[in-house]
Design a protein around this motif. Structure first.
Motif, PDB file in Angstrom:
ATOM      1  N   THR A  18      -7.384  -2.787  -9.307  1.00 54.04           N
ATOM      2  CA  THR A  18      -6.681  -1.663  -8.685  1.00 54.04           C
ATOM      3  C   THR A  18      -5.360  -2.105  -8.083  1.00 54.04           C
ATOM      4  O   THR A  18      -4.325  -1.456  -8.271  1.00 54.04           O
ATOM      5  N   PHE A  19      -5.389  -3.234  -7.372  1.00 52.07           N
ATOM      6  CA  PHE A  19      -4.193  -3.724  -6.691  1.00 52.07           C
ATOM      7  C   PHE A  19      -3.081  -4.045  -7.687  1.00 52.07           C
ATOM      8  O   PHE A  19      -1.955  -3.564  -7.569  1.00 52.07           O
ATOM      9  N   PHE A  20      -3.405  -4.850  -8.676  1.00 58.38           N
ATOM     10  CA  PHE A  20      -2.372  -5.263  -9.622  1.00 58.38           C
ATOM     11  C   PHE A  20      -2.125  -4.221 -10.713  1.00 58.38           C
ATOM     12  O   PHE A  20      -1.085  -4.247 -11.366  1.00 58.38           O
ATOM     13  N   GLY A  21      -3.084  -3.320 -10.901  1.00 58.10           N
ATOM     14  CA  GLY A  21      -2.847  -2.211 -11.814  1.00 58.10           C
ATOM     15  C   GLY A  21      -1.728  -1.325 -11.305  1.00 58.10           C
ATOM     16  O   GLY A  21      -0.988  -0.715 -12.092  1.00 58.10           O
ATOM     17  N   ALA A  22      -1.582  -1.246  -9.988  1.00 52.93           N
ATOM     18  CA  ALA A  22      -0.493  -0.462  -9.398  1.00 52.93           C
ATOM     19  C   ALA A  22       0.863  -1.013  -9.813  1.00 52.93           C
ATOM     20  O   ALA A  22       1.833  -0.252  -9.971  1.00 52.93           O
ATOM     21  N   TYR A  23       0.956  -2.318  -9.995  1.00 56.35           N
ATOM     22  CA  TYR A  23       2.219  -2.911 -10.440  1.00 56.35           C
ATOM     23  C   TYR A  23       2.628  -2.340 -11.801  1.00 56.35           C
ATOM     24  O   TYR A  23       3.793  -2.026 -12.039  1.00 56.35           O
ATOM     25  N   PHE A  24       1.653  -2.224 -12.698  1.00 59.70           N
ATOM     26  CA  PHE A  24       1.937  -1.729 -14.041  1.00 59.70           C
ATOM     27  C   PHE A  24       2.336  -0.253 -14.003  1.00 59.70           C
ATOM     28  O   PHE A  24       3.306   0.162 -14.634  1.00 59.70           O
ATOM     29  N   ILE A  25       1.597   0.542 -13.251  1.00 61.88           N
ATOM     30  CA  ILE A  25       1.834   1.982 -13.209  1.00 61.88           C
ATOM     31  C   ILE A  25       3.125   2.315 -12.457  1.00 61.88           C
ATOM     32  O   ILE A  25       3.886   3.211 -12.852  1.00 61.88           O
ATOM     33  N   MET A  26       3.401   1.572 -11.391  1.00 60.18           N
ATOM     34  CA  MET A  26       4.509   1.928 -10.505  1.00 60.18           C
ATOM     35  C   MET A  26       5.796   1.156 -10.756  1.00 60.18           C
ATOM     36  O   MET A  26       6.811   1.438 -10.121  1.00 60.18           O
ATOM     37  N   SER A  27       5.796   0.196 -11.678  1.00 60.96           N
ATOM     38  CA  SER A  27       6.996  -0.623 -11.881  1.00 60.96           C
ATOM     39  C   SER A  27       8.185   0.184 -12.386  1.00 60.96           C
ATOM     40  O   SER A  27       9.313   0.021 -11.903  1.00 60.96           O
ATOM     41  N   LEU A  28       7.959   1.048 -13.373  1.00 55.48           N
ATOM     42  CA  LEU A  28       9.070   1.858 -13.890  1.00 55.48           C
ATOM     43  C   LEU A  28       9.594   2.834 -12.840  1.00 55.48           C
ATOM     44  O   LEU A  28      10.811   2.931 -12.650  1.00 55.48           O
ATOM     45  N   PRO A  29       8.707   3.565 -12.128  1.00 56.75           N
ATOM     46  CA  PRO A  29       9.225   4.389 -11.028  1.00 56.75           C
ATOM     47  C   PRO A  29       9.958   3.558  -9.971  1.00 56.75           C
ATOM     48  O   PRO A  29      10.951   4.008  -9.401  1.00 56.75           O
ATOM     49  N   ALA A  30       9.450   2.337  -9.718  1.00 51.40           N
ATOM     50  CA  ALA A  30      10.115   1.470  -8.740  1.00 51.40           C
ATOM     51  C   ALA A  30      11.503   1.076  -9.225  1.00 51.40           C
ATOM     52  O   ALA A  30      12.464   1.059  -8.447  1.00 51.40           O
ATOM     53  N   GLY A  31      11.628   0.775 -10.514  1.00 55.87           N
ATOM     54  CA  GLY A  31      12.927   0.437 -11.080  1.00 55.87           C
ATOM     55  C   GLY A  31      13.898   1.603 -10.982  1.00 55.87           C
ATOM     56  O   GLY A  31      15.087   1.431 -10.690  1.00 55.87           O
ATOM     57  N   PHE A  32      13.386   2.816 -11.213  1.00 58.80           N
ATOM     58  CA  PHE A  32      14.211   4.025 -11.087  1.00 58.80           C
ATOM     59  C   PHE A  32      14.659   4.197  -9.642  1.00 58.80           C
ATOM     60  O   PHE A  32      15.819   4.532  -9.366  1.00 58.80           O
ATOM     61  N   LEU A  33      13.751   3.951  -8.701  1.00 58.82           N
ATOM     62  CA  LEU A  33      14.065   4.075  -7.277  1.00 58.82           C
ATOM     63  C   LEU A  33      15.147   3.089  -6.867  1.00 58.82           C
ATOM     64  O   LEU A  33      16.083   3.444  -6.135  1.00 58.82           O
ATOM     65  N   VAL A  34      15.034   1.853  -7.348  1.00 57.11           N
ATOM     66  CA  VAL A  34      16.032   0.834  -7.026  1.00 57.11           C
ATOM     67  C   VAL A  34      17.400   1.236  -7.564  1.00 57.11           C
ATOM     68  O   VAL A  34      18.426   1.053  -6.911  1.00 57.11           O
ATOM     69  N   GLY A  35      17.406   1.811  -8.777  1.00 55.44           N
ATOM     70  CA  GLY A  35      18.666   2.264  -9.356  1.00 55.44           C
ATOM     71  C   GLY A  35      19.319   3.360  -8.536  1.00 55.44           C
ATOM     72  O   GLY A  35      20.549   3.463  -8.483  1.00 55.44           O
ATOM     73  N   LYS A  36      18.503   4.203  -7.890  1.00 55.44           N
ATOM     74  CA  LYS A  36      19.028   5.302  -7.091  1.00 55.44           C
ATOM     75  C   LYS A  36      19.411   4.883  -5.676  1.00 55.44           C
ATOM     76  O   LYS A  36      20.451   5.291  -5.153  1.00 55.44           O
ATOM     77  N   LEU A  37      18.549   4.082  -5.043  1.00 53.91           N
ATOM     78  CA  LEU A  37      18.744   3.749  -3.630  1.00 53.91           C
ATOM     79  C   LEU A  37      19.496   2.442  -3.398  1.00 53.91           C
ATOM     80  O   LEU A  37      20.022   2.220  -2.308  1.00 53.91           O
ATOM     81  N   GLY A  38      19.504   1.554  -4.392  1.00 52.39           N
ATOM     82  CA  GLY A  38      20.044   0.224  -4.169  1.00 52.39           C
ATOM     83  C   GLY A  38      18.951  -0.714  -3.682  1.00 52.39           C
ATOM     84  O   GLY A  38      17.859  -0.273  -3.306  1.00 52.39           O
ATOM     85  N   TYR A  39      19.222  -2.001  -3.689  1.00 52.69           N
ATOM     86  CA  TYR A  39      18.194  -2.990  -3.395  1.00 52.69           C
ATOM     87  C   TYR A  39      17.718  -2.946  -1.945  1.00 52.69           C
ATOM     88  O   TYR A  39      16.522  -2.916  -1.660  1.00 52.69           O
ATOM     89  N   LYS A  40      18.655  -2.936  -0.990  1.00 56.93           N
ATOM     90  CA  LYS A  40      18.262  -2.996   0.423  1.00 56.93           C
ATOM     91  C   LYS A  40      17.430  -1.784   0.838  1.00 56.93           C
ATOM     92  O   LYS A  40      16.366  -1.916   1.457  1.00 56.93           O
ATOM     93  N   ASN A  41      17.909  -0.595   0.506  1.00 55.19           N
ATOM     94  CA  ASN A  41      17.197   0.617   0.900  1.00 55.19           C
ATOM     95  C   ASN A  41      15.850   0.738   0.195  1.00 55.19           C
ATOM     96  O   ASN A  41      14.897   1.301   0.739  1.00 55.19           O
ATOM     97  N   SER A  42      15.755   0.201  -1.016  1.00 57.91           N
ATOM     98  CA  SER A  42      14.473   0.219  -1.739  1.00 57.91           C
ATOM     99  C   SER A  42      13.464  -0.705  -1.083  1.00 57.91           C
ATOM    100  O   SER A  42      12.264  -0.409  -1.052  1.00 57.91           O
ATOM    101  N   ILE A  43      13.937  -1.819  -0.548  1.00 60.18           N
ATOM    102  CA  ILE A  43      13.045  -2.729   0.181  1.00 60.18           C
ATOM    103  C   ILE A  43      12.464  -2.010   1.398  1.00 60.18           C
ATOM    104  O   ILE A  43      11.267  -2.110   1.683  1.00 60.18           O
ATOM    105  N   SER A  44      13.288  -1.245   2.107  1.00 60.84           N
ATOM    106  CA  SER A  44      12.813  -0.482   3.259  1.00 60.84           C
ATOM    107  C   SER A  44      11.771   0.552   2.837  1.00 60.84           C
ATOM    108  O   SER A  44      10.734   0.706   3.495  1.00 60.84           O
ATOM    109  N   ALA A  45      12.019   1.234   1.716  1.00 53.05           N
ATOM    110  CA  ALA A  45      11.073   2.234   1.214  1.00 53.05           C
ATOM    111  C   ALA A  45       9.754   1.586   0.820  1.00 53.05           C
ATOM    112  O   ALA A  45       8.666   2.126   1.096  1.00 53.05           O
ATOM    113  N   GLY A  46       9.814   0.424   0.189  1.00 52.42           N
ATOM    114  CA  GLY A  46       8.606  -0.291  -0.209  1.00 52.42           C
ATOM    115  C   GLY A  46       7.757  -0.691   0.981  1.00 52.42           C
ATOM    116  O   GLY A  46       6.522  -0.596   0.952  1.00 52.42           O
TER     117      GLY A  46
END
Length: 417
Positions: A54-82
């Motif tokens: 379950t824990f590492f499965g989240a990496y697979f499911i959420m990686s693309l949305p996370a990449g999209f988020l980083v593209g929108k928010l930038g690296y620093k703000n995405s770290i805060s969101a994470g």
């Protein structure tokens, strides 16, 4: 990048690297949860491996949305969101413990890991961009050393607060009355509430602090044209990324598999025959080896070929696991614990080799590499199935094979230098 001076880069590197500690701590607490919840809910090895699945499965499911988020928010703000999402996941452990629900524990882990996925996509790439490409492996190894510090202290602290009480076997539970069984399971399930409440509060404070800190976001320095030109298909045209994704999948799977079953392995009568609490006290040696190795690796990689060092480390790791499979007693336990030292440089080196030379496709490549962390879900589950059908010791052949492929990848990439 050119608008950042050296002082800004150092400040950003120090602050972001400190966050690596927290996600290392949270990830390694799973090694304590597995034997604990295995006893509380009378789980098989396969069922207990669902924690890592379950824990590492989240990496697979959420990686693309996370990449999209980083593209929108930038690296620093995405770290805060994470950090904020991770805090929410930690707080969900409280109702899971109160309801004594294994599925709800898994749900909380998924949310927690989703936040860490955003951190992985943003922070790893952020660190590699805080300097030259030539020193990226060394820089990321140094940041990952703090991640290893978190993984080193987590089993000790988790064992102290979560595994301090004696975990009863299924036969012992069967000999108790229904009321006693319910009281025991309630006490054991709620042992996780305090630690995860504290962790949730720390993560929440870090999320707010990271958002308020004046650090370069690195998003504003990219034009819209550069952002839009890179695709996943273009990223996959780079062989170093394709093989890097496979290597990272196998590395995370091997490292997590060993860490997940170490306590159960050392507690076996033909290995060390110690209690689970005592075994948990030895697990920091496994993760502490990675801590020492990353500090040493960060220094050596400034002089030696990082890819070749990766190949050598993976070769030694595969031999050590083979030794643990073929021997018994304390020798088998200490041989397996020693693998941690050679795990040390693998993640950051594979990651930096995987995104090397990708330019505008770096964000996409970073997302794909973080998706490969799903190996931490798949490999332990397969090892759990093997352990249930054969035995736990011989199931460690699986991570041994994983290290052999990483050895191949390291030596292959070393020729390019």
């Amino acid at each position: 990048m050119n608008t950042m001076n050296e002082a800004q880069r150092k400040k950003a590197l120090i602050i972001v690297s400190s966050i690596f500690f927290m996600w290392g701590f949270l990830t390694c607490l799973n090694d304590i949860l597995i034997p604990h919840l295995k006893g509380v809910f009378s789980l098989s090895y396969t069922e207990s491996a669902l924690i890592q699945f379950t824990f590492f499965g989240a990496y697979f499911i959420m990686s693309l949305p996370a990449g999209f988020l980083v593209g929108k928010l930038g690296y620093k703000n995405s770290i805060s969101a994470g950090l904020f999402v991770s805090a929410l996941g930690a707080f969900l452990f409280l109702p899971a413990a109160k309801m004594e629900s294994y599925p709800l524990f898994l749900c909380a882990l998924f949310v927690l890991a989703s936040g860490i996925t955003v951190l992985q996509v943003a922070a790893n790439a952020y660190v590699t961009l805080l300097g030259t490409e030539e020193t990226a492996s060394s820089r990321l190894n140094l940041a990952q050393a703090l991640n290893s510090l978190g993984t080193t202290v987590a089993p000790k602290i988790g064992g102290l607060f979560i595994l301090s009480a004696t975990v009863l076997t299924a036969d012992q539970l069967a000999g108790m009355g229904l009321a006693e069984q319910l009281a025991y399971k309630t006490e054991q399930a709620q042992a996780v509430q305090g630690p995860y409440l504290v962790l949730g509060l720390i993560l929440l404070l870090l999320a707010v602090g990271m958002y308020l800190l004046k650090l370069p976001n690195l998003q504003d320095e990219k034009t819209a044209a550069v952002k839009n030109e890179a695709t996943f298909a273009q990223a996959f045209k780079h062989p170093n990324l394709v093989l890097g994704v496979i290597a990272l999948f196998l590395y995370v799977g091997a490292e997590v598999s060993i860490g997940s079953f170490l306590i159960n392995f050392m507690a076996q009568s033909d290995i060390m025959g110690v209690s689970e609490s005592s075994a948990a006290g030895l697990v920091p040696i496994y993760w502490g080896g990675a801590l020492v190795g990353r500090f040493v690796g960060a220094f050596l990689m400034r002089k030696w070929n990082p890819a070749k060092m990766l190949g050598i480390a993976a070769a030694v790791a595969s031999l050590l696991v083979a030794g643990a499979v073929l021997s018994t007693g304390p020798v088998a336990a200490w041989t397996l614990l020693a693998v941690g030292l050679f795990n040390s440089i693998m993640f950051p080196t594979i990651f930096s080799l995987g995104i090397r030379g990708l330019g505008a496709a770096t964000e996409k490549a970073s997302s794909l590499l973080v998706m490969a962390i799903v190996g931490g879900a798949i490999i332990p589950l397969i090892q759990g199935v093997i352990a249930d059908r054969v035995n736990l010791q011989h199931a460690f052949v699986l991570p041994m094979v994983c290290y052999l492929f990483i050895c191949f990848y390291g030596f292959k990439e070393s020729r390019k230098n």
